[in-house]
Scaffold this motif. Structure first.
Motif, PDB file in Angstrom:
ATOM      1  N   THR A 156       0.812  -1.219   0.000  1.00 15.59           N
ATOM      2  CA  THR A 156       0.000   0.000   0.000  1.00 15.59           C
ATOM      3  C   THR A 156       0.845   1.269   0.000  1.00 15.59           C
ATOM      4  OG1 THR A 156      -0.156  -0.249   2.408  1.00 15.59           O
ATOM      5  CG2 THR A 156      -2.016  -1.046   1.100  1.00 15.59           C
ATOM      6  N   VAL A 157       2.164   1.129   0.097  1.00 16.57           N
ATOM      7  CA  VAL A 157       3.036   2.309   0.087  1.00 16.57           C
ATOM      8  C   VAL A 157       2.891   3.094  -1.222  1.00 16.57           C
ATOM      9  CG1 VAL A 157       5.052   1.160  -0.916  1.00 16.57           C
ATOM     10  CG2 VAL A 157       5.389   3.094   0.626  1.00 16.57           C
ATOM     11  N   ILE A 158       2.426   2.431  -2.271  1.00 20.62           N
ATOM     12  CA  ILE A 158       2.257   3.117  -3.560  1.00 20.62           C
ATOM     13  C   ILE A 158       1.208   4.227  -3.486  1.00 20.62           C
ATOM     14  CG2 ILE A 158       2.976   1.075  -4.869  1.00 20.62           C
ATOM     15  CD1 ILE A 158       0.033   0.589  -5.534  1.00 20.62           C
ATOM     16  N   PHE A 159       0.352   4.188  -2.457  1.00 22.04           N
ATOM     17  CA  PHE A 159      -0.689   5.205  -2.325  1.00 22.04           C
ATOM     18  C   PHE A 159      -0.223   6.421  -1.536  1.00 22.04           C
ATOM     19  CE2 PHE A 159      -3.175   1.184  -2.662  1.00 22.04           C
ATOM     20  CZ  PHE A 159      -3.804   1.457  -3.867  1.00 22.04           C
ATOM     21  N   LEU A 160       1.018   6.402  -1.053  1.00 21.29           N
ATOM     22  CA  LEU A 160       1.487   7.520  -0.237  1.00 21.29           C
ATOM     23  C   LEU A 160       1.459   8.862  -0.975  1.00 21.29           C
ATOM     24  CD1 LEU A 160       2.581   8.247   2.566  1.00 21.29           C
ATOM     25  CD2 LEU A 160       4.885   8.010   1.627  1.00 21.29           C
ATOM     26  N   PRO A 161       1.864   8.939  -2.252  1.00 20.24           N
ATOM     27  CA  PRO A 161       1.754  10.230  -2.950  1.00 20.24           C
ATOM     28  C   PRO A 161       0.331  10.781  -2.955  1.00 20.24           C
ATOM     29  CG  PRO A 161       3.149   8.732  -4.197  1.00 20.24           C
ATOM     30  CD  PRO A 161       2.527   7.921  -3.102  1.00 20.24           C
ATOM     31  N   VAL A 162      -0.657   9.893  -3.089  1.00 18.88           N
ATOM     32  CA  VAL A 162      -2.053  10.329  -3.077  1.00 18.88           C
ATOM     33  C   VAL A 162      -2.429  10.848  -1.693  1.00 18.88           C
ATOM     34  CG1 VAL A 162      -4.439   9.617  -3.486  1.00 18.88           C
ATOM     35  CG2 VAL A 162      -2.595   8.627  -4.850  1.00 18.88           C
ATOM     36  N   VAL A 163      -1.902  10.203  -0.658  1.00 19.75           N
ATOM     37  CA  VAL A 163      -2.178  10.625   0.713  1.00 19.75           C
ATOM     38  C   VAL A 163      -1.574  11.995   0.995  1.00 19.75           C
ATOM     39  CG1 VAL A 163      -1.707  10.099   3.148  1.00 19.75           C
ATOM     40  CG2 VAL A 163      -2.415   8.270   1.602  1.00 19.75           C
ATOM     41  N   TRP A 164      -0.357  12.215   0.515  1.00 19.31           N
ATOM     42  CA  TRP A 164       0.325  13.486   0.783  1.00 19.31           C
ATOM     43  C   TRP A 164      -0.158  14.631  -0.097  1.00 19.31           C
ATOM     44  CZ3 TRP A 164       6.303  12.496   1.647  1.00 19.31           C
ATOM     45  CH2 TRP A 164       6.466  11.831   2.868  1.00 19.31           C
ATOM     46  N   LEU A 165      -0.743  14.329  -1.244  1.00 21.69           N
ATOM     47  CA  LEU A 165      -1.108  15.368  -2.207  1.00 21.69           C
ATOM     48  C   LEU A 165      -1.975  16.477  -1.621  1.00 21.69           C
ATOM     49  CD1 LEU A 165      -0.997  16.451  -5.081  1.00 21.69           C
ATOM     50  CD2 LEU A 165      -2.961  14.986  -5.638  1.00 21.69           C
ATOM     51  N   PRO A 166      -3.079  16.169  -0.926  1.00 22.03           N
ATOM     52  CA  PRO A 166      -3.894  17.275  -0.399  1.00 22.03           C
ATOM     53  C   PRO A 166      -3.166  18.138   0.618  1.00 22.03           C
ATOM     54  CG  PRO A 166      -4.678  15.138   0.419  1.00 22.03           C
ATOM     55  CD  PRO A 166      -3.700  14.856  -0.670  1.00 22.03           C
ATOM     56  N   LEU A 167      -2.278  17.549   1.422  1.00 20.32           N
ATOM     57  CA  LEU A 167      -1.493  18.339   2.375  1.00 20.32           C
ATOM     58  C   LEU A 167      -0.530  19.262   1.636  1.00 20.32           C
ATOM     59  CD1 LEU A 167      -0.682  18.972   5.303  1.00 20.32           C
ATOM     60  CD2 LEU A 167       1.037  17.149   5.110  1.00 20.32           C
ATOM     61  N   VAL A 168       0.088  18.761   0.577  1.00 21.70           N
ATOM     62  CA  VAL A 168       1.000  19.575  -0.230  1.00 21.70           C
ATOM     63  C   VAL A 168       0.257  20.754  -0.850  1.00 21.70           C
ATOM     64  CG1 VAL A 168       2.349  19.577  -2.367  1.00 21.70           C
ATOM     65  CG2 VAL A 168       2.653  17.725  -0.698  1.00 21.70           C
ATOM     66  N   ILE A 169      -0.929  20.485  -1.380  1.00 20.50           N
ATOM     67  CA  ILE A 169      -1.721  21.549  -2.009  1.00 20.50           C
ATOM     68  C   ILE A 169      -2.087  22.618  -0.989  1.00 20.50           C
ATOM     69  CG2 ILE A 169      -3.943  22.055  -3.092  1.00 20.50           C
ATOM     70  CD1 ILE A 169      -3.817  19.280  -4.396  1.00 20.50           C
TER      71      ILE A 169
END
Length: 276
Positions: A156-169
């Motif tokens: 499931t580590v492949i989903f980490l960019p999706v998890v971080w994306l809203p925080l980055v935005i």
């Protein structure tokens, strides 16, 4: 170019600016990352040693000195506790580094404001790019240690960019607003440092959310870091799928913050030259 001229605040203009200046952003991020370690003996290798050292310190201090336990049963190993803690620290550091730099980012680049035709709005994405680089390095260290001691990495580590994306935005949006406010209100930088420190302790970085009394959990959940830290642990440590509904809502709110921050920055930037 007249520094007092108005600038477009539309989302289209925002997207066009980031797309047009993507190569400049990458070059400035690279220069900033390399410049941080210029003159040191080990150079950029310090970016690997620092998180490795901090992970070792966390393991010793919280698991050996304080004998802290994450779960109620206390069945996890000392390393597992340190890894859980380190995930929260990485997320907080990613956000805090950019927010803490934002109020002084225009003051630190006065030459771009007065003398050069330069897209000032990219200074915040450049700061974010540098913070992301170091967050990824810390993440590599974390996953390497996790793999050495567990023999696997959660798919499931492949989903980490999706998890971080809203925080980055959201971080970019807040940082644009802070970058503008920092020009006119010099004390804002000190306030932001205090706020980001409070955010660390009012997020489940050093403790699980379940350890907080029910009547105070709403305060912890109001912290924008809380949800992202929890989802990061799900995909990195516990091999769980992200909360897609929660991420969707978070992303919509983050996009609104992004545009509002950009709108404020563009509306106020014509006054930067007068103040600086």
């Amino acid at each position: 170019m007249n520094p007092h001229v108005g600038h477009s605040t539309s989302p289209i203009a925002l997207g066009r600016s980031l797309l047009t200046n993507r190569q400049l952003i990458l070059q400035m991020v690279k220069r900033e990352v390399i410049g941080r370690y210029r003159g040191s003996v080990l150079g950029i290798f310090w970016s690997f040693f620092n998180p490795l050292f901090m992970l070792s310190v966390y393991t010793f201090v919280f698991s050996v000195v304080f004998k802290a336990k994450w779960g109620t049963t206390g069945g996890e190993s000392k390393l597992e506790f340190a890894v859980l803690l380190f995930v929260g620290m990485i997320v907080h550091a990613l956000c805090a580094e950019v927010l803490n730099r934002a109020p002084g980012i225009i003051q630190g680049n006065v030459n771009f404001v007065k003398k050069v035709v330069f897209p000032l709005e990219i200074l915040v994405p450049v700061a974010l790019g540098s913070a992301l680089f170091h967050a990824v390095i810390s993440l590599v260290v974390l996953l390497s240690v996790f793999f050495i001691f567990n023999g696997f990495i959660c798919p499931t580590v492949i989903f980490l960019p999706v998890v971080w994306l809203p925080l980055v935005i959201a971080t970019i949006g807040f940082s644009w607003a802070l970058a503008s406010l920092g020009v006119f209100l010099r004390d804002i930088g000190q306030v932001v440092v205090i706020v980001t420190t409070v955010m660390m302790f009012l997020a489940p970085v050093f403790y699980p959310l379940s350890a907080i009394p029910k009547k105070y959990q709403i305060l912890i959940m109001a912290n924008p870091l809380t949800f992202i830290i929890a989802q990061s642990r799900n995909v990195l440590i516990w091999n769980k799928m992200p909360d897609w509904y929660g991420l969707s809502v978070y992303t919509v709110i983050s996009l609104a913050i992004l545009w509002l921050g950009y709108w404020w920055f563009q509306k106020t930037r014509k006054g930067f030259a007068d103040v600086l």
